[in-house]
Scaffold this motif. Structure first.
Motif, mmCIF file in Angstrom:
data_model
loop_
_atom_site.group_PDB
_atom_site.id
_atom_site.type_symbol
_atom_site.label_atom_id
_atom_site.label_comp_id
_atom_site.label_asym_id
_atom_site.label_seq_id
_atom_site.Cartn_x
_atom_site.Cartn_y
_atom_site.Cartn_z
ATOM 1 N N GLU A 97 13.019 -19.981 49.821
ATOM 2 C CA GLU A 97 13.107 -19.024 48.727
ATOM 3 C C GLU A 97 11.747 -18.333 48.520
ATOM 4 O OE1 GLU A 97 14.390 -20.695 45.018
ATOM 5 O OE2 GLU A 97 14.015 -18.768 44.028
ATOM 6 N N LEU A 98 10.684 -19.154 48.490
ATOM 7 C CA LEU A 98 9.344 -18.574 48.317
ATOM 8 C C LEU A 98 8.994 -17.642 49.468
ATOM 9 C CD1 LEU A 98 7.087 -21.490 46.999
ATOM 10 C CD2 LEU A 98 7.932 -19.517 45.716
ATOM 11 N N LYS A 99 9.347 -18.078 50.674
ATOM 12 C CA LYS A 99 9.019 -17.252 51.841
ATOM 13 C C LYS A 99 9.727 -15.911 51.761
ATOM 14 C CE LYS A 99 8.427 -20.944 55.234
ATOM 15 N NZ LYS A 99 8.944 -21.492 56.484
ATOM 16 N N GLN A 100 11.026 -15.949 51.467
ATOM 17 C CA GLN A 100 11.787 -14.695 51.431
ATOM 18 C C GLN A 100 11.275 -13.781 50.318
ATOM 19 O OE1 GLN A 100 13.592 -13.661 53.714
ATOM 20 N NE2 GLN A 100 13.903 -15.559 54.849
ATOM 21 N N ARG A 101 10.855 -14.394 49.225
ATOM 22 C CA ARG A 101 10.450 -13.587 48.086
ATOM 23 C C ARG A 101 9.070 -12.938 48.304
ATOM 24 N NH1 ARG A 101 11.918 -15.221 42.160
ATOM 25 N NH2 ARG A 101 13.869 -14.649 43.160
ATOM 26 N N TYR A 102 8.164 -13.692 48.922
ATOM 27 C CA TYR A 102 6.777 -13.204 48.963
ATOM 28 C C TYR A 102 6.326 -12.679 50.323
ATOM 29 C CZ TYR A 102 6.225 -15.029 44.287
ATOM 30 O OH TYR A 102 6.367 -15.230 42.952
ATOM 31 N N LEU A 103 6.808 -13.318 51.389
ATOM 32 C CA LEU A 103 6.191 -13.004 52.683
ATOM 33 C C LEU A 103 6.359 -11.565 53.171
ATOM 34 C CD1 LEU A 103 6.510 -16.265 54.800
ATOM 35 C CD2 LEU A 103 4.450 -15.180 53.883
ATOM 36 N N PRO A 104 7.591 -10.988 53.102
ATOM 37 C CA PRO A 104 7.709 -9.649 53.709
ATOM 38 C C PRO A 104 6.693 -8.650 53.160
ATOM 39 C CG PRO A 104 9.868 -10.564 53.276
ATOM 40 C CD PRO A 104 8.876 -11.504 52.636
ATOM 41 N N LYS A 105 6.491 -8.633 51.858
ATOM 42 C CA LYS A 105 5.548 -7.649 51.302
ATOM 43 C C LYS A 105 4.095 -8.057 51.506
ATOM 44 C CE LYS A 105 8.319 -4.923 48.337
ATOM 45 N NZ LYS A 105 8.449 -4.172 47.090
ATOM 46 N N MET A 106 3.853 -9.346 51.686
ATOM 47 C CA MET A 106 2.480 -9.755 52.000
ATOM 48 C C MET A 106 2.150 -9.433 53.460
ATOM 49 S SD MET A 106 2.304 -13.360 49.927
ATOM 50 C CE MET A 106 0.544 -13.640 50.094
ATOM 51 N N VAL A 107 3.162 -9.547 54.318
ATOM 52 C CA VAL A 107 2.945 -9.247 55.736
ATOM 53 C C VAL A 107 2.606 -7.764 55.927
ATOM 54 C CG1 VAL A 107 4.124 -9.053 57.982
ATOM 55 C CG2 VAL A 107 4.276 -11.182 56.664
ATOM 56 N N THR A 108 3.281 -6.896 55.196
ATOM 57 C CA THR A 108 2.946 -5.465 55.307
ATOM 58 C C THR A 108 1.602 -5.164 54.663
ATOM 59 O OG1 THR A 108 3.989 -4.919 53.203
ATOM 60 C CG2 THR A 108 5.363 -4.737 55.191
ATOM 61 N N GLY A 109 1.202 -6.013 53.705
ATOM 62 C CA GLY A 109 -0.028 -5.736 52.967
ATOM 63 C C GLY A 109 0.240 -5.042 51.639
ATOM 64 N N GLU A 110 1.515 -4.707 51.377
ATOM 65 C CA GLU A 110 1.826 -4.088 50.081
ATOM 66 C C GLU A 110 1.408 -5.016 48.936
ATOM 67 O OE1 GLU A 110 5.999 -2.028 50.195
ATOM 68 O OE2 GLU A 110 5.846 -3.468 51.836
ATOM 69 N N TRP A 111 1.575 -6.325 49.142
ATOM 70 C CA TRP A 111 1.068 -7.311 48.194
ATOM 71 C C TRP A 111 -0.126 -8.016 48.839
ATOM 72 C CZ3 TRP A 111 6.082 -10.220 46.184
ATOM 73 C CH2 TRP A 111 6.898 -9.289 45.507
ATOM 74 N N ALA A 112 -1.165 -8.222 48.042
ATOM 75 C CA ALA A 112 -2.346 -8.927 48.536
ATOM 76 C C ALA A 112 -2.281 -10.394 48.108
ATOM 77 C CB ALA A 112 -3.598 -8.267 47.998
ATOM 78 N N GLY A 113 -3.145 -11.210 48.707
ATOM 79 C CA GLY A 113 -3.174 -12.622 48.346
ATOM 80 C C GLY A 113 -4.600 -13.088 48.086
ATOM 81 N N THR A 114 -4.735 -14.215 47.403
ATOM 82 C CA THR A 114 -6.066 -14.789 47.157
ATOM 83 C C THR A 114 -5.995 -16.300 47.343
ATOM 84 O OG1 THR A 114 -5.771 -15.364 44.835
ATOM 85 C CG2 THR A 114 -6.463 -13.095 45.323
ATOM 86 N N MET A 115 -7.174 -16.911 47.432
ATOM 87 C CA MET A 115 -7.264 -18.362 47.512
ATOM 88 C C MET A 115 -8.119 -18.845 46.353
ATOM 89 S SD MET A 115 -5.845 -18.867 50.539
ATOM 90 C CE MET A 115 -6.517 -20.372 51.138
ATOM 91 N N ASN A 116 -7.544 -19.728 45.517
ATOM 92 C CA ASN A 116 -8.252 -20.208 44.331
ATOM 93 C C ASN A 116 -8.554 -21.693 44.469
ATOM 94 O OD1 ASN A 116 -7.479 -18.153 41.589
ATOM 95 N ND2 ASN A 116 -6.700 -17.775 43.640
#
Lengths: 591, 259
Positions: free
Chosen positions: A148-167
């Motif tokens: 569920e998490l993968k489907q929700r977040y990964l596609p847009k993170m892979v394109t770069g439309e969504w960015a990510g961080t490490m805390n």
């Protein structure tokens, strides 16, 4: 005089290493990489390099001069041009190249992803951190997230439309990440309420993407002390609705951003989580395992930053050395460009040969990452993974130590102008300085090498790798007189490295402090030897191409490195084997 | 609507360009071969029309040696649908007459509603091939446009001169040439590069275009009488100010036609 940095992507050098030194054709032959043959890859890298040089590199100066800015409303604005360049980066799809096709990626090897990173880091190191951190978050989700998490977040993170961080870091929890105190309280609906403060969060907030997906380490109630009680959560800046659209703002706020020595374009944020909604990745208390997955990958990328910024600074100093006229070189009848002076030549050759060694080392490590993931044979995968473990701390530390040293040489070539900010070369010295510190300080890397990696399979793993490096001796012997000096030096220095290794094996168990005392010089011995070994292989490969210019370039680089840089290695042996006596002979008040 | 964009592979303008003094021809191995930037601008204009008008087909057509395929692939990776590559050993060193003949024949074979060319190439700087194509095919030429609007039935645009701006238009089919006032081209994206590998490229020889070698050799051809190296740069002129510097400077500028 403003010397604009004009970055020339070294695609030819890279293509040579891929084809002739790090065995890229073997990677392209692995199952799943049928579409990633060498020709295709070089074509992609040419276009990608062109993009980085023309779109990303022009933002580098503005990034340094303006810096990211924290606004009174708590938002963060990136420097002029970053937003437009990022949008083009997303449109071009460069971030997606090494990611799985299942989530919209290109399914290319990690090796190719690392080269794209190198070129982006050269173009603008501060800018490159946003995609770099996004990739780290993607890898954590890929390996440990549920569907569920993968489907929700990964596609847009892979394109770069969504960015990510490490805390990870908190004020009291830096190198000792186990000391963190951010809380994650289960709400009973599967989500957690995350509360606490995180510092040094790279691109913790910005205006490049509509959404930021934070990966946060936190403790659940009653979790064990230290690293065994850490869990990993996804905390999106905006909650994501069922249909994938963005919903309410999650209460994670940017309290401030740091005023730093370099990478001004990258906002380094203090983030405050106030019962923000988080989603557990994997299982409770297994957060450190997730971090370790990303660690090898991120450390190799940071080592590559040392290489990338050194490359940019080298190019700039070479141009300057060709144009700047001062005095007359021996035998000259008119004023000479400073490149004609031997000491300037030394600085240029030191840069060029070291950069060549570093690039080969980074790509070798990356190629073993690909083998470790994609070899059909399990033993081959395991062995590749061991080598990745061994090479990673070397790549990170040696790469970033040289990043500091080589950018400093590039500045030195500029003379007084180098110390003037307007020239632009000082930026590289300031930018690259952080790379030896973050993602595990170089001292931590040395401790990792000595404490964890040498002991793998009772020392057999490292001994096998040393034996592999020795195999070049026979080829050098067959290659003729031109290769004789590098062959002799390589043998001498590998002997010294082996001697140092034996000393640590013999003394490390009984006196761990003695082994740790020499860990940094020991790691440097490794960096020097692996670098010289790979350059020797490149020189042999250059000769085999039959192209006289390639053969000459590779031979001279390898010989210069072997004769004039590599000998530092045995000079470090006394420091490795001295033990801790004099480090602690004076008490703290005497220091 | 089928738009054919003419693409020439030229040595990188930022590299040093060399003339072979024996043949008077450009040494094409001296620099990295790239798509002439003016053609990229033309391609961009065609791709923008395609972006807004589904059903538009953009074909890139190039005449050049084997390795010109690289430039065709680049154009395909930017978004063109297919390519036509005219390769024939007898075309080496072709002048504008021969070039326009070969390209016209290829255009007839491929079919076109609109042909987009650059106003002149950065290597030969002839700028006459489009006009010759226009004559050979009997279609109107709108040359040296600074902008362009395409509709189903016609193409129009502005041409700027020293004395004013002309608004010109022509019914389709037609050929236009674009100037550097057109926008820079888009960058090829990763997906575009990967799909470009699968796009069709029609490689044709002169014979396949129905041009026989005798016809080519019977054409009047441009001959290179001689080629000389560009004179080496000489030192600048220094004017010492003994009170007459202003007059000397004016005279210098006037005699050298610099003002």
């Amino acid at each position: 005089m403003a010397v604009m940095s004009q970055y020339q992507p070294p695609v030819k050098d890279i293509a040579f290493l891929l084809e002739h030194v790090v065995g890229y054709p073997d990677i392209a032959a692995l199952p799943g990489f049928e579409h990633a043959d060498l020709d295709t890859v070089v074509g992609i890298l040419e276009e990608c390099g062109d993009f980085m040089a023309k779109v990303v590199a022009p933002t580098n100066r503005a990034g340094d001069e303006e810096g990211a800015r924290w606004q009174p409303d708590g938002s963060v604005v990136t420097p002029t041009g970053f937003k437009e360049a990022y949008q083009q980066y997303v449109d071009a799809g460069w971030g997606s190249v090494p990611l799985p096709e299942e989530f919209g990626g290109g399914g290319f090897p990690r090796t190719i992803g690392l080269i794209i990173q190198e070129m982006m880091m050269s173009a603008n190191m501060a800018f490159s951190l946003c995609p770099l951190l996004t990739q780290g978050a993607i890898e954590a989700l890929l390996h440990y997230g549920n569907d569920e998490l993968k489907q929700r977040y990964l596609p847009k993170m892979v394109t770069g439309e969504w960015a990510g961080t490490m805390n990870l870091t908190e004020p009291q929890a830096g190198s000792d990440v186990g000391a963190l105190t951010t809380k994650a309280v289960p709400r009973g609906d599967g989500t957690y309420a995350i509360s606490g403060q995180k510092i040094y969060i790279t691109f913790g907030d910005h205006d490049l993407s509509e959404q930021i997906v934070h990966l946060v380490l936190a403790r659940t109630p009653g979790a064990p002390e230290g690293t065994r009680g850490i869990s990993c959560f996804i905390v999106p800046k905006f909650l994501v609705n069922q249909d994938g659209s963005l919903g309410d703002r999650n209460p994670v706020h940017t309290v401030s951003i740091e005023h730093k020595m370099g990478i001004h374009g990258s906002p380094t944020c203090v983030l405050s989580y106030e019962e923000a909604t988080g989603y557990l990745i994997g299982e409770e208390n297994k957060g450190m395992r997730i971090m370790f997955v990303m660690m090898n990958s991120a450390r190799l990328s940071v080592g590559t930053q040392g290489l990338a910024v050194a490359e940019l600074a080298y190019q700039q100093s070479l141009e300057y050395a060709k144009e700047r006229r001062q005095g007359r070189a021996i035998g000259a009848t008119e004023d000479s460009p400073i490149i004609d002076f031997p000491d300037v030549r030394r600085m240029l050759m030191t840069q060029k040969a070291s950069i060549a060694a570093l690039r080969a080392l980074m790509l070798l490590n990356a190629s073993y990452v690909d083998h470790s993931l994609h070899e059909p044979d399990e033993d081959a995968r395991k062995r590749a993974d061991e080598i990745v473990g061994l090479l990673t701390p070397i790549c990170k530390s040696f790469g970033t130590d040289l990043g500091n040293e080589l950018t400093s040489l590039a500045l030195q070539i500029h003379g007084g102008m180098g110390y003037i900010e307007e020239t632009g070369v000082a930026q590289h010295v300031r930018d690259v300085r952080i790379a030896a510190i973050y993602e595990g300080t170089n001292g931590i890397q040395a401790a990792d090498l000595v404490g964890r990696k040498l002991g793998v399979r009772g020392g057999a793993s490292v001994r096998e790798f040393l034996a592999t490096m020795r195999e070049v001796d026979g080829q050098l012997a067959d290659a003729g007189e031109q290769f004789a000096s590098m062959r002799a030096e390589l043998k001498t220095q590998l002997d010294a490295l082996e001697q140092a290794t034996m000393w640590i094996f013999q003394n490390g168990m009984s006196d761990p402090n003695a082994a740790l005392a020499g860990s940094s010089p020991y790691l440097r011995m490794w960096g020097l030897c692996t670098g010289a070994w790979l350059l020797a292989r490149a020189a042999l490969a250059g000769q085999a191409t039959g192209d006289p210019e390639v053969a000459e370039t590779q031979l001279v680089l390898a010989r210069f490195f072997a004769e004039q840089i590599l000998p530092q290695c045995s000079g470090l042996l006394p420091a490795v084997t001295a033990g801790a006596r004099d480090l602690f002979a004076l008490d703290a008040s005497q220091l | 609507m089928r738009i054919v964009v003419l693409v020439k592979q030229v040595p990188d303008t930022s590299d040093v360009r060399k003339l072979d003094l024996n043949t008077g021809l450009l040494d094409r191995d001296a620099g990295e071969p790239i798509v002439d930037e003016i053609n990229e601008r033309g391609l961009e204009a065609a791709l923008r029309y395609k972006d807004d008008n589904k059903g538009t087909e953009v074909v890139v057509l190039s005449m050049g040696p084997e390795n010109a395929i690289k430039s065709i692939r680049k154009a395909l990776s930017m978004g063109a649908d297919s390519g036509v590559h005219i390769v024939d050993d007898s075309l080496a060193g072709a002048d504008a007459l021969v070039t326009s003949l070969a390209i016209s024949k290829a255009l007839e074979r491929t079919g076109y509603d609109l042909v987009v060319a650059g106003n002149e190439s950065t290597d030969g700087n002839g700028g006459i091939v489009p006009a010759m194509i226009s004559e050979r095919l009997g279609i109107p030429l709108l040359g040296f446009l600074v902008n362009m609007e395409i509709t189903e039935a016609q193409v129009s645009g502005e041409r700027q001169g020293d004395d004013g701006t002309a608004n010109v238009h022509a019914g389709l089919p037609a050929i236009v040439t674009v100037t550097e006032r057109f926008d820079y081209a888009r960058f090829p994206n990763f997906k575009g590069i990967m799909t470009a590998k699968r796009k069709p490229v029609d490689t044709v020889t002169l014979a396949e275009l129905g041009v026989d070698a005798a016809e080519v050799s019977s054409l009047d051809r441009t001959e290179v009488i001689s080629a000389v190296e560009r004179p080496a740069r000489t030192a600048g002129t220094k004017i010492d100010d003994d009170g007459t510097a202003a007059a000397t400077l004016v005279e210098y500028l006037a005699t050298n036609r610099l003002v």
